[in-house]
Write a protein that holds these residues in place. Structure first.
Motif, mmCIF file in Angstrom:
data_model
loop_
_atom_site.group_PDB
_atom_site.id
_atom_site.type_symbol
_atom_site.label_atom_id
_atom_site.label_comp_id
_atom_site.label_asym_id
_atom_site.label_seq_id
_atom_site.Cartn_x
_atom_site.Cartn_y
_atom_site.Cartn_z
ATOM 1 N N ALA A 258 0.587 -1.318 0.472
ATOM 2 C CA ALA A 258 0.282 -0.019 -0.289
ATOM 3 C C ALA A 258 1.161 1.230 -0.014
ATOM 4 N N LEU A 259 1.770 1.159 -0.478
ATOM 5 C CA LEU A 259 2.741 1.989 -0.269
ATOM 6 C C LEU A 259 3.417 2.593 -1.966
ATOM 7 N N GLU A 260 3.949 3.534 -2.296
ATOM 8 C CA GLU A 260 4.147 4.769 -4.123
ATOM 9 C C GLU A 260 5.115 4.975 -3.760
ATOM 10 N N GLU B 40 -8.821 1.233 -0.220
ATOM 11 C CA GLU B 40 -10.151 1.221 -0.739
ATOM 12 C C GLU B 40 -11.316 1.923 -1.500
ATOM 13 N N LYS B 41 -9.931 3.292 -2.022
ATOM 14 C CA LYS B 41 -10.590 4.045 -3.102
ATOM 15 C C LYS B 41 -9.343 4.261 -4.011
#
Length: 135
Positions: free
Chosen positions: A56-58, A87-88
């Protein structure tokens, strides 16, 4: 005596700039990332300026450089890491990490997140497999 000291200091500064300068920047940084929920360590590559996803990291690398093999090892990368709202499916604007990472001292300035740890391994010239050749 003071003149002699000034000459020695000036000579050492010139030698430091000539011999100690970093090589040309590398276009790819190689990282290791730990997903604490699965206890898996993953190697991944990130090209300079191109956001790369890890969990969940960029991760976006702004610079990656290392000294040539004949000099004392020093590999550095300037990195920005943002969290992704899964979620989004959107990136949270403020970086959760922004700064230099050092491969030789991974504990000095690595990302420590509740779910993920990320640290720099090396810089390389191509974006092939993360475990393949360095410069």
């Amino acid at each position: 005596m003071r003149k002699f000291i000034r000459i020695i200091v000036a000579a050492s500064l010139v030698a430091g700039f000539a011999g100690g300068a970093l090589a040309d920047p590398y276009p790819v940084a190689v990282f290791s990332g730990l997903d604490k929920t699965t206890a898996r360590v993953t190697k991944f590559s990130a090209e300079i300026g191109k956001p790369t996803r890890f969990g969940a990291l960029e991760v976006t690398v702004r610079a990656c450089d290392k000294k040539p093999p004949e000099e004392q090892p020093r590999t550095t990368a300037y990195v920005e890491i943002r969290q992704i709202n899964e979620e989004k499916n959107e990136v949270i604007q403020a970086p959760i990490f922004k700064g230099w990472m050092f491969a030789e001292n991974p504990g000095l300035n690595a990302l420590e997140h509740p779910v993920y740890d990320v640290w720099l391994n090396t810089c390389k010239t191509s974006s092939g497999p993360a475990s393949s050749g360095n410069r």
